[in-house]
Design a protein around this motif. Structure first.
Motif, PDB file in Angstrom:
ATOM      1  N   UNK A 141       0.906  -1.054   0.082  1.00  0.00           N
ATOM      2  CA  UNK A 141       0.093  -0.004   0.066  1.00  0.00           C
ATOM      3  C   UNK A 141       0.878   1.396   0.053  1.00  0.00           C
ATOM      4  N   UNK A 142       0.431   2.382  -0.563  1.00  0.00           N
ATOM      5  CA  UNK A 142       0.959   3.718  -0.640  1.00  0.00           C
ATOM      6  C   UNK A 142       0.057   4.796   0.331  1.00  0.00           C
ATOM      7  N   UNK A 143       0.932   5.292   1.277  1.00  0.00           N
ATOM      8  CA  UNK A 143      -0.063   6.183   2.101  1.00  0.00           C
ATOM      9  C   UNK A 143       0.707   7.544   2.389  1.00  0.00           C
ATOM     10  N   UNK A 144       0.098   8.680   2.327  1.00  0.00           N
ATOM     11  CA  UNK A 144       0.868   9.902   2.898  1.00  0.00           C
ATOM     12  C   UNK A 144       1.227  10.151   4.101  1.00  0.00           C
ATOM     13  N   UNK A 145       0.415   9.317   4.886  1.00  0.00           N
ATOM     14  CA  UNK A 145       0.632   9.352   6.389  1.00  0.00           C
ATOM     15  C   UNK A 145       0.327   7.980   7.132  1.00  0.00           C
ATOM     16  N   UNK A 146       1.020   7.640   8.059  1.00  0.00           N
ATOM     17  CA  UNK A 146       0.960   6.470   8.827  1.00  0.00           C
ATOM     18  C   UNK A 146       0.594   6.736  10.443  1.00  0.00           C
ATOM     19  N   UNK A 147      -0.497   6.044  10.899  1.00  0.00           N
ATOM     20  CA  UNK A 147      -0.649   5.826  12.102  1.00  0.00           C
ATOM     21  C   UNK A 147      -0.436   4.331  12.827  1.00  0.00           C
ATOM     22  N   UNK A 148       0.651   4.654  13.824  1.00  0.00           N
ATOM     23  CA  UNK A 148       0.707   3.179  14.453  1.00  0.00           C
ATOM     24  C   UNK A 148       0.237   3.214  15.907  1.00  0.00           C
ATOM     25  N   UNK A 149      -0.723   2.368  16.153  1.00  0.00           N
ATOM     26  CA  UNK A 149      -1.618   2.144  17.020  1.00  0.00           C
ATOM     27  C   UNK A 149      -1.630   0.881  17.405  1.00  0.00           C
ATOM     28  N   UNK A 150      -0.656   0.116  17.735  1.00  0.00           N
ATOM     29  CA  UNK A 150      -0.389  -1.296  17.898  1.00  0.00           C
ATOM     30  C   UNK A 150      -0.530  -1.868  19.505  1.00  0.00           C
ATOM     31  N   UNK A 151      -0.758  -0.675  20.269  1.00  0.00           N
ATOM     32  CA  UNK A 151      -0.829  -1.389  21.698  1.00  0.00           C
ATOM     33  C   UNK A 151       0.433  -2.042  22.314  1.00  0.00           C
ATOM     34  N   UNK A 152       0.378  -2.971  23.284  1.00  0.00           N
ATOM     35  CA  UNK A 152       1.500  -3.409  23.837  1.00  0.00           C
ATOM     36  C   UNK A 152       1.536  -4.915  24.088  1.00  0.00           C
ATOM     37  N   UNK A 153       0.197  -5.543  23.916  1.00  0.00           N
ATOM     38  CA  UNK A 153       0.069  -7.001  24.455  1.00  0.00           C
ATOM     39  C   UNK A 153       0.801  -7.935  23.733  1.00  0.00           C
ATOM     40  N   UNK A 154       1.678  -7.755  22.639  1.00  0.00           N
ATOM     41  CA  UNK A 154       2.133  -8.595  21.620  1.00  0.00           C
ATOM     42  C   UNK A 154       3.311  -9.472  22.520  1.00  0.00           C
ATOM     43  N   UNK A 155       4.127  -8.480  23.338  1.00  0.00           N
ATOM     44  CA  UNK A 155       5.397  -9.085  23.718  1.00  0.00           C
ATOM     45  C   UNK A 155       5.353  -9.293  25.457  1.00  0.00           C
ATOM     46  N   UNK A 156       5.632 -10.489  25.784  1.00  0.00           N
ATOM     47  CA  UNK A 156       5.515 -10.591  27.235  1.00  0.00           C
ATOM     48  C   UNK A 156       6.882 -10.047  28.013  1.00  0.00           C
ATOM     49  N   UNK A 157       6.829  -9.730  29.192  1.00  0.00           N
ATOM     50  CA  UNK A 157       8.051  -9.468  29.997  1.00  0.00           C
ATOM     51  C   UNK A 157       8.594 -10.755  30.288  1.00  0.00           C
ATOM     52  N   UNK A 158       9.604 -11.162  29.894  1.00  0.00           N
ATOM     53  CA  UNK A 158      10.011 -12.753  30.175  1.00  0.00           C
ATOM     54  C   UNK A 158      10.729 -12.613  31.639  1.00  0.00           C
TER      55      UNK A 158
END
Length: 326
Positions: free
Chosen positions: A116-133
């Motif tokens: 995809x091609x875009x003029x702007x990007x918003x990152x709204x990915x949260x934090x639940x993907x990587x556990x603190x080991x």
């Protein structure tokens, strides 16, 4: 290839809010989510109840009606799913972003399904993907999990729960009530102060009456197939053990942010560089929204106080476009 005004990475509540705001303001947009709608909420424990009341979880002034003042996971899934479907939001699900490149003020976003091609990007990915080991021998054993779903699985088992926050305490209480023999391993001197105010007295009472065993100021030293070895103030302790829930929190995908070129603070907070007036990062046209803005301070931003990011970002994008035209 269509050149979007904005591509939103992440289809959680704040990513959805950004999509709603973009649509409302006439911007061409796409939300890309690597899992189902509100993937993080979907992966929450089945019986989870929010700390916030339903009206504080609302986005775009769309009413959220729940049976109790504080809604549960299934009600939140229903609410956000209906928003996506009834508003016919442009969202691609089960599509993972692999790479983002910028050239001549245009972003190219490559996913595992397209480009995809875009003029702007918003990152709204949260934090639940990587556990603190917890980084101890045996953490990779099949009996160890950093996510908790359903207490039935642990019935009649010797379960160790590592952590002192809401997720750990909820799991300990639920599993004990379903017949688990629960032991809590808490690094500090007490149950976390941020535990939900109606839950904290419950766990303290269960510990004091001996229903749930708690080791304070203690750490896991090693995990074995049938045992757990702890470092405690009284010395090394060996427990019989069937399963371990290491619920010690989660973190944003800092590697992804750094690949995008976003600057992070060099301390333990790993705070991303952005302008709070526009939510734009040090990369022009690249914005942050939601809990990811807090770096390792994952308790700083919630749905209720980051809903405002969506209109802030879309207004900033429109103002930039108007400035270019003039």
């Amino acid at each position: 290839m269509q050149k979007l005004d904005v591509l939103i990475i992440g289809g959680g509540p704040i990513g959805i809010a950004c999509g709603l705001e973009a649509k409302k303001k006439g911007l061409s947009y796409l939300i890309v989510e690597k899992g189902p709608i509100v993937n993080s909420l979907f992966n929450y424990p089945i019986n989870m109840q929010f700390f916030s009341s339903s009206e504080r979880l609302e986005i775009d002034d769309i009413p959220f009606i729940s049976k109790e003042a504080k809604p549960k996971r299934n009600e939140a899934l229903e609410y956000y799913r209906r928003i996506v479907t009834s508003n016919q939001l442009n969202i691609h699900l089960f599509e993972k972003v692999l790479e983002v490149q910028k050239q001549a003020q245009i972003f190219t976003v490559k996913t595992d399904k397209g480009q995809y091609s875009a003029k702007n990007i918003v990152v709204a990915t949260g934090f639940y993907d990587l556990p603190n080991k917890i980084n101890v021998p045996g953490e990779d054993l099949p009996k160890v999990s950093h996510y908790y779903k359903d207490p039935h699985f642990y019935a009649s088992q010797k379960l160790a729960v590592v952590g002192a926050s809401n997720s750990a305490i909820d799991a300990a209480l639920e599993c004990w009530r379903k017949g688990s023999e629960v032991t809590l391993i808490i690094r500090g001197p007490e149950v976390g102060q941020r535990v939900k105010y109606w839950v904290r007295p419950d766990i303290i009472n269960r510990i004091e009456e001996g229903s749930i065993k708690a080791y304070y100021n203690s750490n896991v030293k090693e995990i074995k197939p049938t045992e757990l070895i702890l470092d405690t103030p009284e010395g090394e302790v060996t427990l019989e053990n069937d399963f371990v829930l290491a619920l010690t929190g989660y973190m944003p995908n800092f590697e992804f942010l750094e690949k995008l070129g976003i600057e992070l603070s060099q301390d333990e907070k790993r705070l991303p560089n952005y302008d709070p007036e526009t939510m734009e990062t040090n990369i022009e046209g690249l914005f942050l929204a939601g809990v990811i803005c807090g770096g390792m301070e994952t308790h700083k931003w919630f749905i209720e106080n980051s809903r405002i990011h969506a209109p802030i970002i879309m207004d900033a994008i429109i103002n930039k476009q108007s400035a270019v035209k003039s």
